[in-house]
Scaffold this active site. Structure first.
Site, PDB file in Angstrom:
ATOM      1  N   LYS A  80       0.848  -1.201   0.000  1.00 54.73           N
ATOM      2  CA  LYS A  80       0.000   0.000   0.000  1.00 54.73           C
ATOM      3  C   LYS A  80       0.878   1.244   0.000  1.00 54.73           C
ATOM      4  CE  LYS A  80      -3.905   1.983   2.622  1.00 54.73           C
ATOM      5  NZ  LYS A  80      -4.729   1.842   3.843  1.00 54.73           N
ATOM      6  N   SER A 155      -9.717   2.309   2.920  1.00 50.82           N
ATOM      7  CA  SER A 155      -8.866   3.053   2.020  1.00 50.82           C
ATOM      8  C   SER A 155      -7.949   2.155   1.187  1.00 50.82           C
ATOM      9  CB  SER A 155      -8.009   4.040   2.813  1.00 50.82           C
ATOM     10  OG  SER A 155      -7.122   3.340   3.680  1.00 50.82           O
ATOM     11  N   SER A 179      -9.617  -0.193   7.083  1.00 53.54           N
ATOM     12  CA  SER A 179      -9.101  -0.114   5.705  1.00 53.54           C
ATOM     13  C   SER A 179      -8.416  -1.357   5.174  1.00 53.54           C
ATOM     14  CB  SER A 179      -8.151   1.064   5.572  1.00 53.54           C
ATOM     15  OG  SER A 179      -8.901   2.238   5.546  1.00 53.54           O
TER      16      SER A 179
HETATM   17  N1  GLN Z   1     -12.741   4.443   6.319  1.00 57.08           N
HETATM   18  C1  GLN Z   1     -12.176   4.869   7.569  1.00 57.08           C
HETATM   19  C2  GLN Z   1     -11.798   6.319   7.485  1.00 57.08           C
HETATM   20  O1  GLN Z   1     -12.068   6.884   6.482  1.00 57.08           O
HETATM   21  C3  GLN Z   1     -10.997   4.013   7.909  1.00 57.08           C
HETATM   22  C4  GLN Z   1      -9.780   4.388   7.172  1.00 57.08           C
HETATM   23  C5  GLN Z   1      -8.612   3.497   7.490  1.00 57.08           C
HETATM   24  O2  GLN Z   1      -8.741   2.474   8.147  1.00 57.08           O
HETATM   25  N2  GLN Z   1      -7.459   3.928   7.063  1.00 57.08           N
HETATM   26  O3  GLN Z   1     -11.284   6.890   8.371  1.00 57.08           O
END
Ligand code: GLN
Length: 499
Positions: A80, A155, A179
């Site tokens: 990532k 994400s 994410s």
């Molecule tokens: N979707 C969540 C956020 O927008 C989690 C993001 C993540 O785990 N990096 O904060």
């Protein structure tokens, strides 16, 4: 060679060790696949062709001399793009880091290099990992291999889509509120958020430091365990790193078993608000677990209804502080406005041009929540809620060995569907966020299809009991494979796409 890309990491590793296939062949097969389908998927922001092939050639050479190699040597992996890598760009999905190269490797990357795993490239994400659909990437959205009109979650949609589309057998993700697990759920892949501190965060670009955690993305539970054992374990570079040994995760994954295990259904994390098809698959999983000898109980976590609200105060607060360093001076982009370019004006112009709307929204929210006069009312209260959530988990784990829920309330949604509605976007993580708030580990495994789209089943375990996730996860995986006649991803449609 088309079959090579469909092998699990464990099977590919065996074939490499037996000399049935070379590391260069395996790596080239994945690079070819990326070339073939990534125009349609957009999982990769950077493909690391030359270096990946060099590492693979080195593995083959070492093997030919009979020298010892790590069992996963030569198995390619994607990373990532929130995790820093020397010699490759790292953008965090943001324009503000365009063209920036890290002078050092993240600890997890050093460990991949020590194991001689060829790094195929860097995967797409919502800018600074803020989002649940990968649509907030400054470099265009990633598409879900199951349906190119749908999101791959976020994400870490790039890592999940790369693994689901057979572009990589393994990938690394980061999970601050879901994410790794949420993209896993909607792409039919396995995603693990380890215990907080179980995997070093050194070199993971910080979003919300008390919640962030690096973890494995894979197609099987065993593959996730193999990767987890490589990246896990103490790191003196991370002051929150646990000193505990990683644990026998691979052994647990090889011995999936729920006989006599107490599995707690979290009352608040299914039912109302969850898509009927998701609920249906969840109930089917419960039936299979019961048949395999698990004792299913119901637990209640009454404070979970405040988890999302508290997360969206703590997470932006920490992010507003962590992102202050992107000032046009130290990293990446610098925009010099016309007129007298004072440092404040350069910073303002750089941040205005370099950050996208979602990042700005969270910086403003976090700065507000931390400001004098509001700190106690917002940030302070959210921290108290965090304690209540931890207590709910403590009580629940008094009644059950592991907890279970659907990973997400719905299957993958259409691109654009939730982009203009931040609250609808945030709700995708309602079932994943509590684990981050408590620092406990979680796994999402493919739980079958609803209307042709993958559904994820989540297990949660107490802190430091990651092995339980692998034991329960592997058991459910094999029960479900029996039910569908094989791995879920074998049913994914061919990717024909827009090139
Ligand atoms: N979707 C969540 C956020 O927008 C989690 C993001 C993540 O785990 N990096 O904060």
């Amino acid at each position: 060679m088309a079959e090579l890309i469909r092998l699990s990491a464990a099977v590919l590793a065996e074939k490499l060790a037996a000399g049935e296939v070379s590391a260069v062949e395996a790596t080239q097969a994945h690079l070819d696949r990326i070339e073939e389908v990534d125009g349609a998927i957009n999982a990769f922001l950077h493909v690391n062709t030359a270096e990946a092939l060099l590492v693979a050639a080195d593995v083959d050479k070492t093997r030919s001399t009979g020298d010892a190699l790590h069992p996963l040597a030569g198995v390619p992996i994607a990373v990532k793009d929130l995790i820093v890598t020397k010699g490759q760009p790292t953008t965090a999905g943001s324009k503000i880091l365009e063209g920036w190269h890290s002078p050092y490797d993240a600890t997890v990357v050093s460990r991949l290099r020590a194991a001689k795993m060829p790094i195929l490239g860097k995967t797409n994400l919502d800018e600074f990992a803020m989002g649940s659909s990968t649509e907030h990437s400054a470099y265009g959205p990633t598409r879900n291999p199951w349906d190119l009109d749908r999101v791959p979650g976020g994400s870490g949609g790039g890592s999940a889509a790369a693994v689901a589309a057979f572009e990589a057998p393994l990938a690394l993700g980061t999970d601050t509120g879901g994410s790794i697990r949420q993209p896993g759920a909607v792409t039919g892949t396995v995603g693990v958020k380890p215990t907080y501190g179980g995997v070093s965060r050194y070199g993971a670009i910080a979003m919300a430091s008390s919640l962030d955690q690096i973890g494995p993305v894979s197609r099987t539970v065993l593959d996730a365990a193999l990767l987890h054992e490589i990246i896990g374990g103490h790191d003196p570079h991370d002051s929150t790193s646990l000193t505990d040994p990683v644990g026998a995760l691979v052994e647990a994954a090889r011995n999936g078993d729920v006989e006599g295990m107490k599995i707690g259904i979290i009352k608040e994390l299914h039912g109302e608000g969850y898509q009927a098809g998701v609920e249906h698959r969840f109930n089917e999983a419960l039936d299979l677990l019961r048949t395999a000898g698990a004792e299913i109980v119901e637990v209640s976590c009454p404070n979970f209804k405040y988890a999302l609200g508290a997360y969206y105060l703590i997470m932006p607060s920490e992010a507003s502080s962590n992102l202050a360093k992107y000032d046009g001076v130290r990293f990446g982009l610098r925009v010099v406005p016309d007129g007298a370019p004072t440092i404040e004006r350069v910073m303002g112009a750089t941040r205005a041009a370099g950050f996208g709307d979602e990042v700005k929204r969270r910086i403003i929210l976090g700065t507000y929540a931390l400001s004098a006069g509001y700190y106690d009312a917002y940030y302070g209260s959210a921290q108290k809620v965090r304690t209540l959530i931890q207590r709910d988990f403590d009580a629940a784990f008094g009644q059950a060995d592991v907890l279970i829920s659907p990973t997400t309330p719905t299957t993958a949604f259409k691109l654009g569907e939730k982009l203009d509605d931040p609250l609808a976007m945030y709700l995708n993580d309602v079932a994943t966020i509590p684990a981050n708030m408590a620092g406990i580990p979680g796994i999402s495994i493919p739980g079958g299809l609803a209307d042709g789209l993958p559904v994820g089943i989540q297990f949660l375990a107490p802190a430091r009991q990651d092995a339980r996730l692998y034991r329960a996860g592997a058991a459910l995986e094999s029960l479900l494979e029996g039910q569908w006649g094989g791995p879920l991803l074998a049913q994914a449609p061919e990717i024909v796409g827009v090139k």
